[in-house]
Write an enzyme that holds these catalytic residues in place. Structure first.
Site, mmCIF file in Angstrom:
data_model
loop_
_atom_site.group_PDB
_atom_site.id
_atom_site.type_symbol
_atom_site.label_atom_id
_atom_site.label_comp_id
_atom_site.label_asym_id
_atom_site.label_seq_id
_atom_site.Cartn_x
_atom_site.Cartn_y
_atom_site.Cartn_z
ATOM 1 N N LYS A 1 115.511 43.196 19.243
ATOM 2 C CA LYS A 1 116.559 42.181 19.348
ATOM 3 C C LYS A 1 117.409 42.213 18.078
ATOM 4 O O LYS A 1 116.883 42.075 16.964
ATOM 5 C CB LYS A 1 115.874 40.819 19.472
ATOM 6 C CG LYS A 1 116.503 39.884 20.466
ATOM 7 C CD LYS A 1 115.605 38.659 20.589
ATOM 8 C CE LYS A 1 116.255 37.585 21.372
ATOM 9 N NZ LYS A 1 115.499 36.321 21.283
HETATM 10 C C1 E4P Z 1 115.997 33.866 23.594
HETATM 11 O O1 E4P Z 1 116.136 35.044 23.530
HETATM 12 C C2 E4P Z 1 116.641 32.932 22.646
HETATM 13 O O2 E4P Z 1 116.277 33.231 21.350
HETATM 14 C C3 E4P Z 1 116.295 31.529 23.030
HETATM 15 O O3 E4P Z 1 116.462 31.377 24.413
HETATM 16 C C4 E4P Z 1 117.083 30.479 22.267
HETATM 17 O O4 E4P Z 1 116.845 29.212 22.839
HETATM 18 P P1 E4P Z 1 117.202 27.842 22.097
HETATM 19 O O5 E4P Z 1 118.689 27.719 22.045
HETATM 20 O O6 E4P Z 1 116.592 26.787 22.955
HETATM 21 O O7 E4P Z 1 116.598 27.926 20.733
#
Ligand code: E4P
Length: 217
Positions: A83
């Protein structure tokens, strides 16, 4: 549509995996902090539980640092998706890592133009953050729809991984729009089963069954 679990909690992932409900997992530095676990150790355990892509996030902000961290994370298991953030350096790292044949999830996407750049850089997944857009009075689902249209217009193969999901409605709307994947906290995935008419109907059936005086076993 595929479901990914947005968590680094092993017990939750194991339960969802056993039900066949989890096609992959996404983590980020905040979720690793919440788990209290070592990133390499917990990610290895998650990869052993789930066959599909497991996203592990780099923390460098320069392209070479991201590439080095990405290669190290990819050593954990074959199903790691590295990522990287949707920055200029993140795009450079994405291009290099996907050219090496690795899966890359370009995260923190908040606009259609950013998603277009991620696709051009060869991203395996792009992660538009629905909830965080809703938080600032924009419509996260509109972004998912825009990216779907743009990717379909040109046949981009980058998968739309709807992220920052806060409600069950986000999931059904993402499915309607055609997001390829929804990543959601386990609590939201569990909530999808709930309906008051199911509970009411079941209670009525059980009451009538009791009146029959019968037993199945
Ligand atoms: C997933 O890849 C993201 O990091 C995550 O969904 C972020 O979610 P949040 O906005 O609830 O922290």
């Amino acid at each position: 549509m595929k479901f990914f679990a947005d968590t680094a909690e092993i017990d939750d992932i194991a339960e969802l995996a056993e039900l066949g409900l989890v096609d992959g997992v996404t983590t980020n530095p905040s979720l690793i902090l919440k788990s209290g676990r070592d990133i390499l150790e917990v990610t290895r355990e998650i990869c052993a539980l789930v066959d599909g892509p497991v996203s592990a996030e780099v923390v460098s902000t320069d392209a070479q640092g991201m590439i080095d961290e990405g290669r190290k994370l990819a050593e954990i298991a074959d199903n790691i998706a590295i990522k990287v953030p949707l920055t200029w350096d993140g795009l450079k790292a994405c291009k290099t890592l996907t050219t090496e044949g690795r899966m890359v999830n370009v995260t923190l996407c908040f606009s259609a133009n950013q998603a277009l750049l991620a696709a051009k850089a060869g991203a395996t997944f792009v992660s538009p953050f629905i909830g965080r857009l809703d938080d600032i009075n924009l419509d996260g689902l509109d972004l998912i729809a825009d990216i779907r249209t743009i990717y379909d217009n040109y046949g981009f193969e980058t998968r739309i991984l709807a992220a920052s999901i806060r409600s069950v409605n986000h999931i059904s709307e993402c499915a309607r729009i055609g997001a390829d994947v929804a990543t959601a906290p386990p609590s939201v995935l569990r909530k999808m089963v709930e309906h008051p008419l199911t509970d009411k109907g079941l209670a009525a059936f059980l009451k009538d069954w009791e009146k029959t005086g019968q037993k199945i076993l």
